[in-house]
Design an enzyme around this catalytic site. Structure first.
Site, PDB file in Angstrom:
ATOM      1  N   MET A  90      31.752  36.366  55.822  1.00 57.87           N
ATOM      2  CA  MET A  90      31.048  36.066  57.059  1.00 57.87           C
ATOM      3  C   MET A  90      32.040  36.028  58.207  1.00 57.87           C
ATOM      4  SD  MET A  90      28.197  35.543  58.531  1.00 57.87           S
ATOM      5  CE  MET A  90      28.006  35.335  60.293  1.00 57.87           C
ATOM      6  N   GLU A  91      31.681  36.713  59.287  1.00 59.92           N
ATOM      7  CA  GLU A  91      32.594  36.971  60.404  1.00 59.92           C
ATOM      8  C   GLU A  91      32.650  35.834  61.415  1.00 59.92           C
ATOM      9  OE1 GLU A  91      29.800  38.640  59.707  1.00 59.92           O
ATOM     10  OE2 GLU A  91      28.583  38.970  61.490  1.00 59.92           O
ATOM     11  N   ASN A  92      32.675  34.592  60.978  1.00 62.77           N
ATOM     12  CA  ASN A  92      32.733  33.481  61.920  1.00 62.77           C
ATOM     13  C   ASN A  92      33.961  33.629  62.823  1.00 62.77           C
ATOM     14  OD1 ASN A  92      30.458  32.112  60.682  1.00 62.77           O
ATOM     15  ND2 ASN A  92      31.845  31.684  58.997  1.00 62.77           N
ATOM     16  N   HIS A 144      34.188  42.902  63.275  1.00 58.85           N
ATOM     17  CA  HIS A 144      33.151  42.107  63.933  1.00 58.85           C
ATOM     18  C   HIS A 144      33.691  41.324  65.129  1.00 58.85           C
ATOM     19  CE1 HIS A 144      29.430  42.689  61.834  1.00 58.85           C
ATOM     20  NE2 HIS A 144      29.947  42.426  60.645  1.00 58.85           N
ATOM     21  N   GLU A 178      26.154  45.462  62.609  1.00 57.16           N
ATOM     22  CA  GLU A 178      26.681  45.945  61.333  1.00 57.16           C
ATOM     23  C   GLU A 178      27.013  47.441  61.342  1.00 57.16           C
ATOM     24  OE1 GLU A 178      27.746  44.016  59.285  1.00 57.16           O
ATOM     25  OE2 GLU A 178      26.677  42.136  59.622  1.00 57.16           O
ATOM     26  N   GLU A 196      35.213  42.349  58.546  1.00 61.79           N
ATOM     27  CA  GLU A 196      35.015  41.116  59.308  1.00 61.79           C
ATOM     28  C   GLU A 196      35.901  41.091  60.551  1.00 61.79           C
ATOM     29  OE1 GLU A 196      32.454  40.872  56.451  1.00 61.79           O
ATOM     30  OE2 GLU A 196      32.413  39.645  58.250  1.00 61.79           O
ATOM     31  N   VAL A 198      29.359  37.761  50.437  1.00 57.77           N
ATOM     32  CA  VAL A 198      30.735  38.186  50.206  1.00 57.77           C
ATOM     33  C   VAL A 198      31.650  37.657  51.301  1.00 57.77           C
ATOM     34  CG1 VAL A 198      32.271  40.161  49.909  1.00 57.77           C
ATOM     35  CG2 VAL A 198      29.945  40.248  48.993  1.00 57.77           C
TER      36      VAL A 198
END
Length: 714
Positions: free
Chosen positions: A315-317, A344, A363, A341, A313
């Site tokens: 991604m916390e890049n 994060h 998480e 996100e 769904v």
């Protein structure tokens, strides 16, 4: 990160002991309950998912220089590692790699020894696990000295590996230009570049990326520049990050600024919708988060929306969140996923779990932070409703797995060879959230706990930690709690929280959501009563005025009671199916799961239409698993043959395994499955003769968990 996984591995307590990492990592994951004993020596850090000898070096920086070849679906170039040996007599460098990486040459030099030519190095590649290999490099005698910088250059080409997703133009939203993106979590980036692929090691990095004309490259980096003449994009990440947070996307992408430090990127056909959905919300959410947890450390907070082939769904890049465009249909789910996100940025990116066995440190804390942000921004009732939806899903998973399944532990210890990505589950998020909520409850005041989290980030930013670090810092921060021995309270021992199986020993009070949750439960009770509800009673419930999470909670709880009598399904369909047609995919998929699980053929055309429209993993896999588990496998096979060419090859293979678990379906030269059905009914109409036998479901075993049994998108 929000991720979907199909199975949970068999776990055991075997662990490989490694020396302490040269990277900045603190604590000991084997002593979680109340911090180390006074005077006890630190124990070795363990990361069974890495083949590397990261403990022998300090990684100061690395540089990537790559050319993207869309025709060949390859990236080629080189990687330069700035390494400082932290132990004497080191003569071997071991990096995590992958069979899909073609290594061309490796050399080494000592900065300051110029103009001496780099020394060519010998190397070999050994098997490690099914998700990677070991790149073993022999270092030159006499050159490598403790605490003295060396530079190792690896020239290589990527082929088809798990981190790199090449999309032909027909698989993109605009269907005009190809696109590629990478996805590193948890241990995939070893197929993007050789690395210390462990969250225990963080470093800065730079990158130079060359692409064909007309395409844009983005990376999870704090600064970027572009040379139009040479089609070269330059990136710099000034803050240390672990390897899994290095990410790239290249395609026909445009942007709109939506705040002083945030912009939305997307394909042109999606951009206006994405901007309209987010507006100025991102800056508002960042401001709330900063008030709670301290300064946002990453500078930029951009978001790129990716095609439905994106395998998770969101991604916390760092600096650049990746999120699937499919979620744009649901404003409430979009809100939750983006805020998660953003959270994060503090929990997971700034302070990272040192091993994958403690993913809850990322998480669980990010989920707690997400809910603190939504409470401030949207009120306690909204947050309680969303939390109930997720905790319902957690208990649903527990009923299927059993209370003694080791997957339900926060501190999951797994043997070498287990892929950490398969451990992403609701326990990581929701049981972790409950433990953090319990710590908040112990502190006596939620704002006092906010201050603790703000100071925790300040204390450990840009480091990797284990549970012991968080707990020891908590007890030092609240010495009265340490004096009261709260870590040993019967039934709520910290050790039980971390190492015990089963449900959370404590759940937060969610009564503030009663005004939103109560009507949902009342409607569920009406439909589950022995007598079908009369129209007058139903008229008091206007689902068109409900929020998405209310409708989702209603359908999830009705799914829990499937199968339902056919007359009840007919009444439900008559009352709500037309309404659901106009709502978002999060609602529709749950209603269609009810249709399939209850073998309600009148609404089967809606299932067909949904699977013809949606090609993302998050919406296709649950329905296919339900179709195969019941008596509608032939319907699933038919729809698959009709839609397979619009599915990403990875998703296509997943669905093949669901549809044909004991045999390999024939494929054409382009990878598409050849039809083996002699005849089928037209699309949009149900088959007249459904399959008479149901396919066995993996959900019945303790070692497997299918999405269809969770009724929630991660």
């Amino acid at each position: 990160m929000a991720e979907h996984n199909q199975t949970s591995p068999t776990l055991c307590c075997c662990r490989k002991s490694l020396p302490v990492s040269g990277g900045r990592c603190v604590g000991d994951p084997s002593q979680p309950s109340a911090g180390p004993r006074p005077g006890a020596p630190p124990c070795p850090l363990v990361d069974v998912a890495s083949a590397s000898n990261f403990m022998c070096f300090r990684l100061r920086h690395f540089h990537l220089d790559l050319r993207l070849n869309f025709a060949a679906k390859e990236m080629s170039g080189w990687l330069v590692l700035d390494l400082v040996p932290v132990q004497p007599g080191v003569n071997t460098l071991i990096l995590d790699s992958h069979p899909s990486l073609l290594i061309h040459s490796i050399d080494c030099k000592v900065p300051g020894d110029e103009p001496k030519e780099p020394t060519s190095l010998t190397y070999r590649v050994d098997p490690f696990t099914d998700y990677g290999s070991s790149l073993i490099i022999s270092l030159p005698d006499g050159t490598v000295k403790q605490d003295k910088l060396i530079q190792v250059t690896v020239r290589y080409t990527t082929t088809e590996g798990p981190a790199i997703w090449w999309l032909d133009s027909e698989l993109t939203c605009g269907q005009s230009r190809p696109l590629v993106f990478t996805q590193g979590h948890s241990v995939c980036n070893r197929s993007f570049f050789p690395c210390f692929d462990t969250p225990a090691v963080k470093s800065t990095y730079t990158a130079t990326i060359r692409v064909p004309d007309g395409l844009t490259v983005l990376m999870s980096a704090s600064r970027s520049s572009y040379s139009k003449l040479d089609r070269i994009f330059q990136f710099s990440m000034e803050f240390p990050v672990p390897s899994y947070l290095v990410a790239l996307v290249a395609g026909e992408l445009q942007h709109v600024d939506i705040g002083p430090r945030s912009r939305v990127w997307a394909e042109p056909c999606l951009l206006s919708c994405a901007v309209k959905k987010l507006g100025g919300s991102v800056e508002r959410w960042l401001g709330v988060a900063e008030d709670l947890f301290g300064p946002y450390l990453w500078g930029r907070c951009d978001i790129v929306f990716l095609p439905p082939s994106f395998p998770i769904v969101a991604m916390e890049n760092p600096c650049l969140t990746f999120i699937i465009a499919s979620i744009l249909e649901s404003s409430e789910f979009l809100l939750i996923d983006v805020i998660h996100e953003i959270a994060h940025g503090w929990f997971g990116n700034a302070v990272t779990n040192a091993t994958w066995e403690e993913m809850w440190l990322s998480e669980g804390l990010a989920t707690y932070a997400q809910r603190r942000i939504t409470t401030v921004a949207y009120g306690e009732a909204f947050t309680c409703l969303e939390t109930v939806v997720r905790l319902d899903a957690l208990h649903r998973q527990l009923r299927l797995l059993g209370d003694n399944n080791p997957v339900s532990k926060l501190q999951v210890k797994f043997e070498p060879g287990v892929n950490p990505s398969t451990l992403m589950n609701l326990f990581t998020y929701e049981k972790g959230f409950c433990f953090v909520s319990y710590l908040s409850e112990l502190s006596g005041d939620v704002r006092r706990f906010d201050s603790f989290l703000k100071d925790y980030i300040s204390e450990f930013k840009f480091q990797s930690v284990v549970a012991q670090d968080l707990i020891a810092y908590f007890l030092r921060y609240f010495p009265e709690l340490e004096d009261a021995a709260v870590s040993q309270r019967e039934g709520l021992e910290f050790e039980r929280w971390l190492s015990g199986c089963g449900p959370p020993p404590f759940e937060p009070d969610l009564s503030a959501g009663g005004a939103l949750i109560g009507p949902v439960q009342e409607l569920c009770d009406l439909w589950r009563s022995t007598e079908p509800p009369d129209q007058q009673a139903l008229a008091t419930f206007d689902l068109s005025a409900w929020s998405t999470f209310q409708v989702v909670l209603f359908l999830d709880r009705m799914l829990d009671h499937s199968p339902l009598p056919n007359e009840v399904m007919a009444r439900l369909s008559g009352c709500y199916s037309s309404l659901f047609d106009g709502l978002n995919a999060e609602v529709q998929i749950r209603w269609l799961q009810m249709v399939v699980r209850n073998t309600f053929y009148p609404d089967l055309p809606r299932v067909r239409a949904f699977l013809h429209k949606h090609t993302s993993r998050m919406y296709t896999v649950p329905l296919y698993e339900d179709l195969v588990a019941g008596v509608m496998k032939c319907v699933a096979v038919e729809i698959f043959y009709q839609t397979q060419r619009r599915l990403h090859p990875n998703l296509r293979r997943t669905l093949q395994l669901i549809l044909f678990p004991n045999s390999s379906a024939p494929t054409s030269q382009n990878g598409a499955v050849q039809s083996i059905v002699a005849s089928s009914s037209p699309s949009g109409s149900p088959l007249q003769t459904p399959a008479t036998t149901a396919t066995a479901s993996a959900a019945g075993t303790t070692a497997a968990m299918a999405l269809r049994d969770v009724n929630v998108s991660a």
